[in-house]
Design an enzyme around this catalytic site. Sequence first.
Site, PDB file in Angstrom:
ATOM      1  N   TYR A 101      -0.811  -9.391 -13.308  1.00  0.00           N
ATOM      2  CA  TYR A 101      -0.839 -11.014 -12.861  1.00  0.00           C
ATOM      3  C   TYR A 101       0.472 -11.262 -13.824  1.00  0.00           C
ATOM      4  O   TYR A 101       1.433 -12.353 -13.481  1.00  0.00           O
ATOM      5  CB  TYR A 101      -1.883 -11.620 -13.085  1.00  0.00           C
ATOM      6  CG  TYR A 101      -2.697 -11.251 -11.670  1.00  0.00           C
ATOM      7  CD1 TYR A 101      -2.685 -11.276 -10.409  1.00  0.00           C
ATOM      8  CD2 TYR A 101      -4.078 -10.459 -12.786  1.00  0.00           C
ATOM      9  CE1 TYR A 101      -3.418 -10.948  -9.617  1.00  0.00           C
ATOM     10  CE2 TYR A 101      -5.264 -10.097 -11.812  1.00  0.00           C
ATOM     11  CZ  TYR A 101      -5.101 -10.453 -10.716  1.00  0.00           C
ATOM     12  OH  TYR A 101      -5.873  -9.622  -9.550  1.00  0.00           O
ATOM     13  N   ASN A 124      -3.712 -12.088   0.050  1.00  0.00           N
ATOM     14  CA  ASN A 124      -3.051 -11.372   0.925  1.00  0.00           C
ATOM     15  C   ASN A 124      -3.829  -9.835   1.886  1.00  0.00           C
ATOM     16  O   ASN A 124      -5.459 -10.014   2.233  1.00  0.00           O
ATOM     17  CB  ASN A 124      -3.240 -10.070  -0.300  1.00  0.00           C
ATOM     18  CG  ASN A 124      -2.613  -8.770  -0.022  1.00  0.00           C
ATOM     19  OD1 ASN A 124      -2.357  -8.353   1.878  1.00  0.00           O
ATOM     20  ND2 ASN A 124      -2.528  -7.564  -0.480  1.00  0.00           N
ATOM     21  N   CYS A 132      -2.067  -5.048  -4.034  1.00  0.00           N
ATOM     22  CA  CYS A 132      -2.549  -5.879  -4.410  1.00  0.00           C
ATOM     23  C   CYS A 132      -3.673  -5.593  -5.329  1.00  0.00           C
ATOM     24  O   CYS A 132      -3.940  -5.698  -6.761  1.00  0.00           O
ATOM     25  CB  CYS A 132      -3.345  -7.041  -4.084  1.00  0.00           C
ATOM     26  SG  CYS A 132      -4.750  -6.837  -2.701  1.00  0.00           S
ATOM     27  N   HIS A 133      -4.688  -4.371  -4.980  1.00  0.00           N
ATOM     28  CA  HIS A 133      -4.733  -3.471  -5.882  1.00  0.00           C
ATOM     29  C   HIS A 133      -4.287  -2.892  -7.346  1.00  0.00           C
ATOM     30  O   HIS A 133      -4.880  -2.365  -8.292  1.00  0.00           O
ATOM     31  CB  HIS A 133      -6.025  -2.004  -5.427  1.00  0.00           C
ATOM     32  CG  HIS A 133      -4.841  -1.591  -4.286  1.00  0.00           C
ATOM     33  ND1 HIS A 133      -4.226  -1.388  -3.646  1.00  0.00           N
ATOM     34  CD2 HIS A 133      -4.283   0.347  -5.221  1.00  0.00           C
ATOM     35  CE1 HIS A 133      -3.131  -0.423  -3.588  1.00  0.00           C
ATOM     36  NE2 HIS A 133      -3.490   1.041  -4.249  1.00  0.00           N
ATOM     37  N   GLU A 160      -5.022   6.928  -6.839  1.00  0.00           N
ATOM     38  CA  GLU A 160      -3.159   6.945  -6.889  1.00  0.00           C
ATOM     39  C   GLU A 160      -3.279   7.999  -8.183  1.00  0.00           C
ATOM     40  O   GLU A 160      -2.420   8.453  -7.728  1.00  0.00           O
ATOM     41  CB  GLU A 160      -3.013   5.544  -6.856  1.00  0.00           C
ATOM     42  CG  GLU A 160      -2.865   5.269  -5.728  1.00  0.00           C
ATOM     43  CD  GLU A 160      -2.475   3.753  -5.762  1.00  0.00           C
ATOM     44  OE1 GLU A 160      -2.092   3.181  -7.047  1.00  0.00           O
ATOM     45  OE2 GLU A 160      -2.936   3.302  -4.432  1.00  0.00           O
TER      46      GLU A 160
END
Length: 167
Positions: A101, A124, A132-133, A160
Amino acid sequence: MKYYYSQYERPEIGKLYLLADEEAMVHMTYNPVDFEKQASVCRPVQMDEHEVFKELRIWLDGYFSGVNKEFTIPLREKGTEFQKQVWNRMKEIPYGETKSYSEIAYEINRPKAVRAIGQASKANPYPILVPCHRVVGKKGQLTGYAGSKTDIKDRLLTLENKNWVTR
């Protein structure tokens, strides 16, 4: 304008509730209460075969198999200018990578806005599409995600990372 709704479900994330207008995604959420709140305003009709939903399902299936790493789905973004700035920065975080952040706050020249970045992330309307993850705490810890517990965030980042290594 007409609005439509549908659902998308995967073992990794559970159900995603989808809302679109005639041309673009309007809202996505894991939370059925949040979906009902959004839907009560525009009174959508169910239409699973809507072109936007078809395109989204194809893209999400590709995302979960590690093929689609950048989204192309049209979005109807509603939010403050600050939120849009944060969301646009989130879209630039590469697949399989994370930013804190505070890093995002510095990158948008708002170094004291760390909490506001968190609030924009929480607001979001497009989880996964606006990733945002991929935003984590300063020391890499997982924090709240899209109105849910961090387990979905953890699963998406694990997916991912696995796909990034195997591609």
